[in-house]
Design an enzyme around this catalytic site. Structure first.
Site, PDB file in Angstrom:
ATOM      1  N   TYR A 148      40.767  14.439 -11.075  1.00  0.00           N
ATOM      2  CA  TYR A 148      39.800  13.417 -11.510  1.00  0.00           C
ATOM      3  C   TYR A 148      38.467  14.136 -11.680  1.00  0.00           C
ATOM      4  CZ  TYR A 148      37.483   8.803 -11.328  1.00  0.00           C
ATOM      5  OH  TYR A 148      36.740   7.695 -11.605  1.00  0.00           O
ATOM      6  N   ARG A 201      33.828   8.155 -25.434  1.00  0.00           N
ATOM      7  CA  ARG A 201      32.785   8.525 -24.462  1.00  0.00           C
ATOM      8  C   ARG A 201      33.493   8.898 -23.168  1.00  0.00           C
ATOM      9  NH1 ARG A 201      32.191   7.390 -19.561  1.00  0.00           N
ATOM     10  NH2 ARG A 201      31.429   5.279 -19.404  1.00  0.00           N
ATOM     11  N   LYS A 219      42.979   8.936 -14.207  1.00  0.00           N
ATOM     12  CA  LYS A 219      42.795   7.622 -13.563  1.00  0.00           C
ATOM     13  C   LYS A 219      44.142   7.138 -13.024  1.00  0.00           C
ATOM     14  CE  LYS A 219      38.358   6.460 -14.520  1.00  0.00           C
ATOM     15  NZ  LYS A 219      37.349   5.767 -13.741  1.00  0.00           N
ATOM     16  N   GLU A 290      39.244   2.352 -20.682  1.00  0.00           N
ATOM     17  CA  GLU A 290      38.485   3.414 -20.037  1.00  0.00           C
ATOM     18  C   GLU A 290      37.695   4.232 -21.052  1.00  0.00           C
ATOM     19  OE1 GLU A 290      38.400   3.794 -16.738  1.00  0.00           O
ATOM     20  OE2 GLU A 290      36.923   5.384 -17.033  1.00  0.00           O
ATOM     21  N   ASP A 291      36.443   4.416 -20.751  1.00  0.00           N
ATOM     22  CA  ASP A 291      35.600   5.332 -21.512  1.00  0.00           C
ATOM     23  C   ASP A 291      35.573   5.074 -23.019  1.00  0.00           C
ATOM     24  OD1 ASP A 291      34.955   6.283 -19.077  1.00  0.00           O
ATOM     25  OD2 ASP A 291      35.742   8.295 -19.342  1.00  0.00           O
ATOM     26  N   ASP A 313      36.675  -1.043 -16.272  1.00  0.00           N
ATOM     27  CA  ASP A 313      35.942  -0.842 -15.020  1.00  0.00           C
ATOM     28  C   ASP A 313      34.663  -0.049 -15.209  1.00  0.00           C
ATOM     29  OD1 ASP A 313      36.959   1.967 -13.065  1.00  0.00           O
ATOM     30  OD2 ASP A 313      37.065   1.774 -15.222  1.00  0.00           O
ATOM     31  N   ASP A 314      34.428   0.510 -16.383  1.00  0.00           N
ATOM     32  CA  ASP A 314      33.161   1.209 -16.618  1.00  0.00           C
ATOM     33  C   ASP A 314      32.009   0.230 -16.773  1.00  0.00           C
ATOM     34  OD1 ASP A 314      33.883   3.985 -16.729  1.00  0.00           O
ATOM     35  OD2 ASP A 314      34.963   3.508 -18.572  1.00  0.00           O
ATOM     36  N   ASN A 529      28.701  11.418 -14.554  1.00  0.00           N
ATOM     37  CA  ASN A 529      29.799  12.383 -14.409  1.00  0.00           C
ATOM     38  C   ASN A 529      29.924  13.231 -15.652  1.00  0.00           C
ATOM     39  OD1 ASN A 529      30.732  11.323 -11.874  1.00  0.00           O
ATOM     40  ND2 ASN A 529      31.514   9.560 -13.004  1.00  0.00           N
TER      41      ASN A 529
HETATM   42  N1  LIG Z   1      29.915   6.860 -11.074  1.00  0.00           N
HETATM   43  C1  LIG Z   1      30.663   6.022 -11.744  1.00  0.00           C
HETATM   44  O1  LIG Z   1      31.539   5.331 -11.192  1.00  0.00           O
HETATM   45  C2  LIG Z   1      30.484   5.888 -13.203  1.00  0.00           C
HETATM   46  C3  LIG Z   1      29.672   6.740 -13.889  1.00  0.00           C
HETATM   47  N2  LIG Z   1      29.525   6.605 -15.231  1.00  0.00           N
HETATM   48  C4  LIG Z   1      28.696   7.594 -15.899  1.00  0.00           C
HETATM   49  O2  LIG Z   1      27.595   6.978 -16.501  1.00  0.00           O
HETATM   50  C5  LIG Z   1      27.137   7.785 -17.568  1.00  0.00           C
HETATM   51  C6  LIG Z   1      26.758   6.894 -18.714  1.00  0.00           C
HETATM   52  O3  LIG Z   1      27.857   6.165 -19.178  1.00  0.00           O
HETATM   53  P1  LIG Z   1      27.647   5.042 -20.305  1.00  0.00           P
HETATM   54  O4  LIG Z   1      26.651   4.051 -19.865  1.00  0.00           O
HETATM   55  O5  LIG Z   1      28.979   4.541 -20.670  1.00  0.00           O
HETATM   56  O6  LIG Z   1      27.070   5.934 -21.468  1.00  0.00           O
HETATM   57  P2  LIG Z   1      26.229   5.482 -22.709  1.00  0.00           P
HETATM   58  O7  LIG Z   1      26.270   6.599 -23.662  1.00  0.00           O
HETATM   59  O8  LIG Z   1      26.674   4.123 -23.133  1.00  0.00           O
HETATM   60  O9  LIG Z   1      24.726   5.351 -22.135  1.00  0.00           O
HETATM   61  C7  LIG Z   1      23.877   6.414 -21.813  1.00  0.00           C
HETATM   62  C8  LIG Z   1      22.475   5.858 -21.646  1.00  0.00           C
HETATM   63  O10 LIG Z   1      21.629   6.894 -21.160  1.00  0.00           O
HETATM   64  C9  LIG Z   1      20.426   6.882 -21.907  1.00  0.00           C
HETATM   65  N3  LIG Z   1      19.777   8.197 -21.905  1.00  0.00           N
HETATM   66  C10 LIG Z   1      20.068   9.273 -22.666  1.00  0.00           C
HETATM   67  N4  LIG Z   1      19.159  10.253 -22.442  1.00  0.00           N
HETATM   68  C11 LIG Z   1      18.304   9.776 -21.513  1.00  0.00           C
HETATM   69  C12 LIG Z   1      17.152  10.316 -20.892  1.00  0.00           C
HETATM   70  N5  LIG Z   1      16.712  11.526 -21.180  1.00  0.00           N
HETATM   71  N6  LIG Z   1      16.502   9.545 -19.988  1.00  0.00           N
HETATM   72  C13 LIG Z   1      16.943   8.305 -19.676  1.00  0.00           C
HETATM   73  N7  LIG Z   1      18.030   7.753 -20.260  1.00  0.00           N
HETATM   74  C14 LIG Z   1      18.698   8.478 -21.154  1.00  0.00           C
HETATM   75  C15 LIG Z   1      20.854   6.432 -23.306  1.00  0.00           C
HETATM   76  O11 LIG Z   1      19.740   5.947 -24.028  1.00  0.00           O
HETATM   77  C16 LIG Z   1      21.848   5.348 -22.939  1.00  0.00           C
HETATM   78  O12 LIG Z   1      21.156   4.150 -22.696  1.00  0.00           O
HETATM   79  C17 LIG Z   1      28.257   8.766 -17.858  1.00  0.00           C
HETATM   80  O13 LIG Z   1      27.887  10.035 -17.404  1.00  0.00           O
HETATM   81  C18 LIG Z   1      29.423   8.265 -17.032  1.00  0.00           C
HETATM   82  O14 LIG Z   1      30.202   9.325 -16.556  1.00  0.00           O
HETATM   83  C19 LIG Z   1      30.133   5.604 -15.939  1.00  0.00           C
HETATM   84  C20 LIG Z   1      30.957   4.729 -15.309  1.00  0.00           C
HETATM   85  C21 LIG Z   1      31.232   4.834 -13.886  1.00  0.00           C
HETATM   86  C1  LIG Z   2      33.925   7.392 -13.316  1.00  0.00           C
HETATM   87  C2  LIG Z   2      33.996   6.912 -14.669  1.00  0.00           C
HETATM   88  O1  LIG Z   2      34.778   6.035 -14.969  1.00  0.00           O
HETATM   89  C3  LIG Z   2      33.112   7.468 -15.662  1.00  0.00           C
HETATM   90  O2  LIG Z   2      32.320   8.340 -15.350  1.00  0.00           O
HETATM   91  O3  LIG Z   2      33.203   7.025 -16.812  1.00  0.00           O
HETATM   92 MG   LIG Z   3      34.929   5.779 -17.055  1.00  0.00          MG
END
Ligand SMILES: NC(=O)C1=CN([C@@H]2O[C@H](COP(=O)(O)OP(=O)(O)OC[C@H]3O[C@@H](n4cnc5c(N)ncnc54)[C@H](O)[C@@H]3O)[C@@H](O)[C@H]2O)C=CC1
Ligand SMILES: CC(=O)C(=O)O
Ligand SMILES: [Mg+2]
Length: 688
Positions: A148, A201, A219, A290-291, A313-314, A529
């Site tokens: 993962y 993504r 996953k 997912e993603d 779940d994202d 991530n």
């Molecule tokens: N820890 C967890 O369980 C999870 C973590 N994530 C992580 O969240 C991250 C984002 O995922 P999504 O929202 O789906 O992506 P997305 O691409 O939809 O959104 C990214 C956001 O970050 C903003 N951004 C880009 N550059 C920036 C900067 N310099 N300063 C501030 N904001 C900035 C963009 O404008 C956008 O609003 C990914 O890295 C993903 O791995 C997502 C789901 C679960």
């Molecule tokens: C953890 C997860 O689902 C993500 O980073 O998109």
């Molecule tokens: Mg995800």
């Protein structure tokens, strides 16, 4: 075979529902992909096998070189990535991968060791699933980061090179009209859990096209290891609708469709057809999206969630109107009076070992409030952590609405968390529109264009509710587009939360600014991530802001030695604590859809899992070593909620009436009994 005579024959033979350009493409692909063991005019090899058995037979397997006509003839369609490769391309791909390993190994550590571990585990997965999952379950802390995040991200990036034996199913735009029959190429009669991605993504790594299948596989590994879903009944799926990643479009060894992504109605019709096909063959399957990029994630959820057993779940954080809750209390006082009354009249009387304490009463009220709030997945994990951070400050959770929260990232994950946090606050403040409106002022959102205010042109409608009013920003000395460092300096937040996918975004300057936080114990959530996308490392956070902070990250980091025998805890704030239990609970309840209440029950269970002394030590999430235990509890909470909402239709010989009769403890035992364990069964041979 002459071109002129074979082309019309092929065009007649291939499905007439495919456009001519596709059938031509298939013809050319077939021409390119003659295996090097046969030559023009040689006699065919007669097979007594079909489908996946051929792919698993090293004598007959040609991997990605099976032509489209051969794939159709041998029931292989959908079991391989869509791009047909020539034998030369296959060798090139293999050699590039082999050389890359040599190069990396001589380069220093890089990711070679993690990738090498992944390869070894993957080979075991191919040979002996029982043993693979036994190894994974017994060593989950060590190997979750391999199967993962973070290593799965590297695997996806290098998938064309790492690809050996296919796993899962591939549906592509070229399969339009064929999916309903293709699903029958999958060998398992029963599938309980599908994780599907379109690769748009992947983690924070952007568009990885067909290579995104790796995240669906990763996953599902957790579904088996953490939730005990039977590995024979899981199916990773990649829907290849092209890619907008220019590098992949140019890469001769890329395994997916080398076209720009489908969009609009064409895109939707592919996903619609996939959903119809899998639910026709396996009506009880659960599909986790997912993603998917934000652009589609919200729309697809809206499109399918009331018809199919699916969730994402994202992003998921429901938009249930405030009034649509079991208890209608217009003010904070009314709600608290109701809960205190309920506490003494029902709760206390039903618990024989009950001993009154103020903190217990507070926690009861709080967990009830959480119960009235609906959120899930990533949002649920974030809320559980945010409430833990309040408790870690030595405050009751009911103080959550006073927290000032700066969120960096307003994509699908960020907006999901913001909506859930706002609703949680609103419930605590009185469960009315006024409270909901008031809660919005606790959030400051910074995206790629800086501080989000109402002065921004073309604001994404999902983000609009979190745009600050211009006047209000000015009062804080801030303006539209202000930098993250400026925002942190002026707002002095209690929490800094990153879902931006930008590694290092919480720079020294930003972290220095957080030292002036008005909180006694500021919290930093670097949730993006994989590892390289984390907004900061725990070392950076503890060394710059101080030993007293609470820290969580999406991908695992080691705890930090703070000296003097003190440890800076690095919590892993990842949706892995919820999605396996949501899937298992849905399966075992037999719920027809996955309701907001079921998702919220999962989040509530996680929020109440941590003990007071752990939280005061800065430990706000459980250790991954106990993930099977947490998942069991989460699944039981989901089952109970499905029963309470009258959604449960039962599972196998457990009918809904019997499910209803189970006590909470019996529900946990029921879940445990149904979790698959990695033991070898006794095998006997029976003639067909
Ligand atoms: N820890 C967890 O369980 C999870 C973590 N994530 C992580 O969240 C991250 C984002 O995922 P999504 O929202 O789906 O992506 P997305 O691409 O939809 O959104 C990214 C956001 O970050 C903003 N951004 C880009 N550059 C920036 C900067 N310099 N300063 C501030 N904001 C900035 C963009 O404008 C956008 O609003 C990914 O890295 C993903 O791995 C997502 C789901 C679960
Ligand atoms: C953890 C997860 O689902 C993500 O980073 O998109
Ligand atoms: Mg995800």
């Amino acid at each position: 075979m002459a071109f002129s005579s074979s082309l019309p024959r092929l065009l007649r033979r291939t499905s007439s529902s495919l456009p001519l350009q596709w059938r031509l493409r298939m013809f050319l692909a077939g021409k390119r992909s003659r295996p090097f063991t046969t030559c023009e005019g040689s006699r065919p090899t007669i097979l007594h096998k079909r489908s996946i058995d051929i792919l698993h037979d090293p004598w007959f397997n040609k991997g990605t070189a099976f032509s489209i006509t051969e794939r159709d003839r041998l029931d292989l369609r959908g079991l391989l990535p869509p791009n047909v490769m020539t034998p030369r391309q296959q060798i090139d791909r293999f050699m590039v991968d082999l050389k890359r390993l040599e190069l990396n190994a001589s380069d220093g550590p890089s990711d070679t060791i993690a990738l090498a571990k992944w390869r070894i585990l993957n080979r075991l997965h191919d040979r002996n699933e029982t043993m693979y999952y036994k190894v994974l379950i017994e060593n989950i802390k060590e190997y979750a980061p391999i199967v993962y995040t973070p290593t799965v991200g590297r695997v996806c990036q290098n998938y064309s090179g790492l690809f050996r034996r296919p796993r899962g199913m591939y549906f592509s735009a070229a399969d339009h009209g064929e999916m309903m029959s293709m699903v029958y190429n999958w060998p398992a009669e029963q599938v309980d859990m599908i994780v599907v991605t379109d690769g748009s993504r992947i983690l924070g790594l952007g568009d990885l096209g067909v290579q995104g299948i790796g995240i669906a596989i990763g996953k599902l590994d957790l579904y088996v290891a953490a939730a005990g879903i039977n590995p024979q009944r899981v199916l990773p799926v990649m829907i290849d609708v092209g890619t907008n990643n220019e590098n992949l479009l140019q890469d001769p060894l890329y395994l997916g469709l080398q076209e720009h992504r489908l969009d609009g109605e064409k895109y939707l019709s592919v996903i619609d057809e996939f959903m119809e096909a899998v639910f026709t063959r396996w009506p009880n399957v659960i599909v986790q999206f997912e993603d998917f990029q934000s652009k589609w994630a919200f729309k697809l959820l809206q499109r399918y969630r009331s018809t199919y057993r699916m969730f994402n779940d994202d992003v998921q954080s429901s938009a249930i109107p405030l009034s649509n809750t079991p208890i209608h209390c217009r003010t904070r006082e009314q709600l608290c009076i109701f809960l205190v009354d309920f506490y003494f009249r029902f709760y206390a009387l039903q618990h024989p070992c009950f001993m009154f304490s103020v903190s217990h009463l507070f926690d009861f009220i709080l967990s009830s409030l959480i119960h009235l709030t609906r959120y899930s997945g990533t949002a649920g994990v974030a809320i559980a952590g945010l409430l833990g951070a309040v408790r870690a400050q030595g405050k009751p959770m009911i103080d959550f609405p006073k927290q000032k929260i700066v969120v960096a990232g307003a994509g699908s994950a960020g907006i999901g968390v913001l909506n859930a946090a706002r609703k949680t606050m609103a419930r605590m403040l009185g469960n009315n529109e006024f409270a909901f409106e008031g809660a919005r002022s606790q959030f400051w959102v910074v995206d790629a264009m800086g501080l989000l205010t109402e002065g921004r042109m073309n604001i994404d409608p999902e983000a609009l509710p979190f745009a600050r009013k211009l006047k209000e920003s000015e009062r804080h000395g801030l303006h539209e587009g202000a930098s993250l460092a400026e925002v942190v300096t002026k707002v002095k937040p209690d929490v800094l939360l990153g879902l931006s996918a930008v590694g290092g975004l919480f720079s020294k300057e930003v972290l220095e600014a957080l030292k002036d936080s008005s909180s006694t114990r500021p919290a930093i959530f670097a949730m993006s991530n994989p590892t390289q996308n984390a907004e900061c490392t725990p070392e950076e956070a503890f060394s710059t802001v101080g030993d007293h902070i609470v820290f969580a990250s999406g991908s695992p980091f080691h705890d930090v030695d703070l000296g003097n025998g003190k440890i800076g805890h690095c919590n892993q704030g990842n949706n892995m604590y919820l999605f396996p239990g949501i899937g298992l609970g849905t399966l075992l309840s037999g719920a027809r859809v996955i309701s907001d209440g079921m998702l919220q029950a999962a989040a509530q269970c996680l929020a109440s899992y941590m003990k007071e002394e752990e939280v005061l030590n800065g430990i706000i999430y459980p250790s991954i070593s106990s993930i099977r235990d947490i998942t069991k509890e989460v699944a039981a909470a989901v089952v109970r909620e499905a029963v309470a909402e009258d959604l449960a239709e039962g599972y196998r010989d457990m009918d809904p009436q019997e499910l209803k009769k189970l006590t909470p403890e019996e529900t946990v035992a029921y879940v445990k009994k149904n979790m698959w364990e990695p033991h070898y069964p006794t095998l006997v041979y029976k003639r067909e």
